[in-house]
Design a protein around this motif. Sequence first.
Motif, mmCIF file in Angstrom:
data_model
loop_
_atom_site.group_PDB
_atom_site.id
_atom_site.type_symbol
_atom_site.label_atom_id
_atom_site.label_comp_id
_atom_site.label_asym_id
_atom_site.label_seq_id
_atom_site.Cartn_x
_atom_site.Cartn_y
_atom_site.Cartn_z
ATOM 1 N N LEU A 1 0.899 -1.150 0.000
ATOM 2 C CA LEU A 1 0.000 0.000 0.000
ATOM 3 C C LEU A 1 0.936 1.197 0.000
ATOM 4 C CD1 LEU A 1 -2.645 -0.917 2.736
ATOM 5 C CD2 LEU A 1 -2.765 -1.333 0.291
ATOM 6 N N PHE A 2 0.781 2.112 -0.952
ATOM 7 C CA PHE A 2 1.819 3.100 -1.239
ATOM 8 C C PHE A 2 1.227 4.486 -1.446
ATOM 9 C CE2 PHE A 2 4.790 4.937 -4.493
ATOM 10 C CZ PHE A 2 5.921 4.975 -3.694
ATOM 11 N N SER A 3 1.790 5.489 -0.787
ATOM 12 C CA SER A 3 1.410 6.886 -0.986
ATOM 13 C C SER A 3 2.665 7.668 -1.343
ATOM 14 C CB SER A 3 0.781 7.453 0.289
ATOM 15 O OG SER A 3 0.458 8.813 0.110
ATOM 16 N N GLY B 1 6.164 -7.433 2.102
ATOM 17 C CA GLY B 1 4.881 -6.745 2.164
ATOM 18 C C GLY B 1 5.054 -5.461 2.961
ATOM 19 N N SER B 2 4.451 -4.361 2.490
ATOM 20 C CA SER B 2 4.725 -3.087 3.150
ATOM 21 C C SER B 2 3.568 -2.106 3.056
ATOM 22 C CB SER B 2 5.981 -2.445 2.552
ATOM 23 O OG SER B 2 5.730 -2.016 1.228
ATOM 24 N N LEU B 3 3.590 -1.162 3.989
ATOM 25 C CA LEU B 3 2.833 0.078 3.902
ATOM 26 C C LEU B 3 3.900 1.145 3.797
ATOM 27 C CD1 LEU B 3 0.195 -0.311 6.775
ATOM 28 C CD2 LEU B 3 0.113 -1.206 4.465
ATOM 29 N N SER B 4 3.828 1.983 2.756
ATOM 30 C CA SER B 4 4.954 2.850 2.464
ATOM 31 C C SER B 4 4.508 4.238 2.022
ATOM 32 C CB SER B 4 5.798 2.206 1.350
ATOM 33 O OG SER B 4 6.874 3.023 1.000
ATOM 34 N N ASP C 1 9.757 -11.783 7.418
ATOM 35 C CA ASP C 1 10.531 -11.806 6.168
ATOM 36 C C ASP C 1 10.554 -10.449 5.477
ATOM 37 O OD1 ASP C 1 10.993 -14.572 6.517
ATOM 38 O OD2 ASP C 1 9.020 -15.005 5.689
ATOM 39 N N THR C 2 11.112 -9.458 6.152
ATOM 40 C CA THR C 2 11.279 -8.079 5.693
ATOM 41 C C THR C 2 9.960 -7.360 5.424
ATOM 42 O OG1 THR C 2 11.655 -8.645 3.354
ATOM 43 C CG2 THR C 2 13.610 -8.471 4.765
ATOM 44 N N GLY C 3 8.923 -7.696 6.176
ATOM 45 C CA GLY C 3 7.714 -6.873 6.164
ATOM 46 C C GLY C 3 8.060 -5.505 6.740
ATOM 47 N N SER C 4 7.397 -4.436 6.254
ATOM 48 C CA SER C 4 7.822 -3.118 6.712
ATOM 49 C C SER C 4 6.689 -2.090 6.750
ATOM 50 C CB SER C 4 8.949 -2.590 5.824
ATOM 51 O OG SER C 4 8.499 -2.422 4.496
ATOM 52 N N LEU C 5 6.865 -1.126 7.655
ATOM 53 C CA LEU C 5 6.080 0.100 7.726
ATOM 54 C C LEU C 5 7.083 1.227 7.562
ATOM 55 C CD1 LEU C 5 3.914 -0.719 10.879
ATOM 56 C CD2 LEU C 5 3.261 -0.993 8.483
#
Length: 159
Positions: free
Chosen positions: A69-71, A96-99, A122-126
């Motif tokens: 999910l990207f802004s 998987g990320s929110l970015s 596994d490198t999930g990120s906020l």
Amino acid sequence: SYLQLESGASNFTSGDGGNIIIRAAQRFELDGNGFPTGWTRVAAATQGGGRGGDILVEAPSILIDRATLFSRTRFGTGQQGGITVRGGDMLLRNQGSLSSSAEGEKQGSFVLVDVKTLTMEDTGSLVSVANSLSTGGAGPVTVLADRVLMTGSSYITTD
């Protein structure tokens, strides 16, 4: 096939981007396995003077697997929209990320996660970042959860 939902205010316009609202009664899955990183995404952006749209996801169960999910603000004067995720259990895995990424004159958007349990594997990120072209800075990342579990090089950062 791959999925991209995008909303934006583009170059040379002053109009605002639209909001992306996803409400699932049982489960929301954004799964990019089998595709190059970045191909499966829900994105809101602004490149002009208009405000970027907000992204809202609400579901009892949320999976973001090798997707984002990207802004983004890119070279514009418009303000980014925010990213809000609300629900029961949320799993970010396999990058998987929110970015949020700010490259323009305004501060980057907020990233808000309001869930009962947040699991990052596994490198999930906020992430909220402002690159060297940004004059506004990164936006805040906020997690409201009863339980947070982070494994496998997962991370939360603002820069």
